[in-house]
Design an enzyme around this catalytic site. Structure first.
Site, PDB file in Angstrom:
ATOM      1  N   CYS A  97      -0.332  12.789   0.457  1.00 55.57           N
ATOM      2  CA  CYS A  97      -0.331  11.444   0.542  1.00 55.57           C
ATOM      3  C   CYS A  97      -1.570  11.111   1.409  1.00 55.57           C
ATOM      4  O   CYS A  97      -2.120  10.117   0.951  1.00 55.57           O
ATOM      5  CB  CYS A  97       0.867  10.782   1.361  1.00 55.57           C
ATOM      6  N   HIS A 130       4.435   9.215   6.000  1.00 57.42           N
ATOM      7  CA  HIS A 130       3.986   9.178   4.556  1.00 57.42           C
ATOM      8  C   HIS A 130       3.221   7.941   4.649  1.00 57.42           C
ATOM      9  O   HIS A 130       3.455   6.753   5.304  1.00 57.42           O
ATOM     10  CB  HIS A 130       5.231   8.794   3.830  1.00 57.42           C
ATOM     11  N   ASP A 154       0.436   2.585  -3.638  1.00 58.91           N
ATOM     12  CA  ASP A 154       0.692   4.139  -2.872  1.00 58.91           C
ATOM     13  C   ASP A 154       0.613   5.112  -4.235  1.00 58.91           C
ATOM     14  O   ASP A 154       1.218   5.077  -5.204  1.00 58.91           O
ATOM     15  CB  ASP A 154       2.236   3.997  -2.713  1.00 58.91           C
TER      16      ASP A 154
END
Length: 284
Positions: A78, A117, A134
């Site tokens: 991420c 995250h 994302d």
């Protein structure tokens, strides 16, 4: 300006767009945001092989370009994906706020999960609503397209996934947002994915979280390979020694590659990843 005060960016928008196969417009608008998001999600795999090898991956743009964009045949997780994607959106003329979320899949209490995250809020000129973007969530329920920061509306991103944003009970001055994914099957219910507040985070914050996720022996990312790839009609996940294929119709099949050589073949043929030499990929 003195030479010591000048800053340069190693980010190359042309190379990045070529890597993800984007040939559309380069405008700071919602259509470009959606298109580039979807293209990135389908082009660059999610993987944690640096962490499996005991190293926290660099979040420097030059290193991310070398690893994810240029010729190294790698992906990332991420912090890498969304750091790179944020640079691309800013190069396209969008304003980006970098946030940190708690992954809450299966959690009884959101507060029990740390903020490990990275997610983004992207602002389109002339659009009053920011978009949650994302491209780095390592799950079959990951976002394919950005979704407006709107409570309760159901979004069918990419024509393949269902998502919505809801509010969690507030425990402070900022609203807590929760991304939920629609479950497949008869019940069609919702499952919380991650929770976040709109508080900006800085590069130094991600450096700490990145080091923790990559090197903490209790982190799932430091213990076994976790690799995923989005294909036109299916999603692939290599979790340790199990390769799972989830088709868009909900069909799930799984198999187990055996030794390191077989796992490396799977990574190369199914995920387009050249695993680092000397890295142990199979368990037991």
């Amino acid at each position: 300006m003195p030479a010591t005060a000048r800053t340069t960016t190693p980010f190359d928008l042309d190379a990045y767009l070529d890597r993800i196969g984007w040939e559309g417009e380069r405008r700071p608008d919602a259509a470009t945001l959606r298109g580039v998001h979807l293209a990135h999600a389908g082009a660059i795999p999610f993987e944690n092989l640096d962490a499996v090898g005991g190293t926290a991956p660099s979040l420097g743009l030059a290193d991310l370009m070398a690893k994810l964009v240029h010729g190294r045949r790698r992906g990332g997780y991420c912090f890498e994906h969304n750091t790179l994607f944020a640079a691309a959106l800013e190069a396209l003329g969008l304003r980006v706020t970098r946030l940190a979320a708690r992954v809450v899949v299966g959690a009884e209490r959101f507060e029990d999960r740390p903020r490990t995250h990275m997610v983004l809020l992207a602002e389109v000129p002339g659009d009053p609503r920011p978009y949650l973007a994302d491209v780095g969530f390592g799950a079959v329920t990951c976002l394919l397209e950005p979704v407006p920061l709107t409570v309760g509306a159901e979004f069918h991103d990419g024509g393949r996934r269902r998502h919505r944003l809801v509010h969690a009970p507030r425990r402070g001055p900022l609203e807590t947002w929760v991304l939920e994914a629609g479950r497949q099957g008869a019940d069609g219910g919702w499952e919380a994915q991650y929770a976040f507040t709109p508080e900006p985070f800085e590069a130094s914050d991600y450096e700490v979280a990145n080091w923790h996720v990559a090197t903490n022996p209790r982190s799932p990312f430091s213990r076994r390979p976790y690799v995923q790839r989005l294909l036109p009609d299916r999603h692939l996940l290599l979790d340790g020694r199990v390769l799972t294929e989830t088709r868009d119709d909900g069909t799930v099949t799984a198999r187990k590659p055996g030794d390191d050589a077989q796992v490396r073949r799977v990574l190369a043929e199914e995920f387009g990843i050249a695993a680092p030499e000397g890295l142990r990929l199979s368990e037991g």
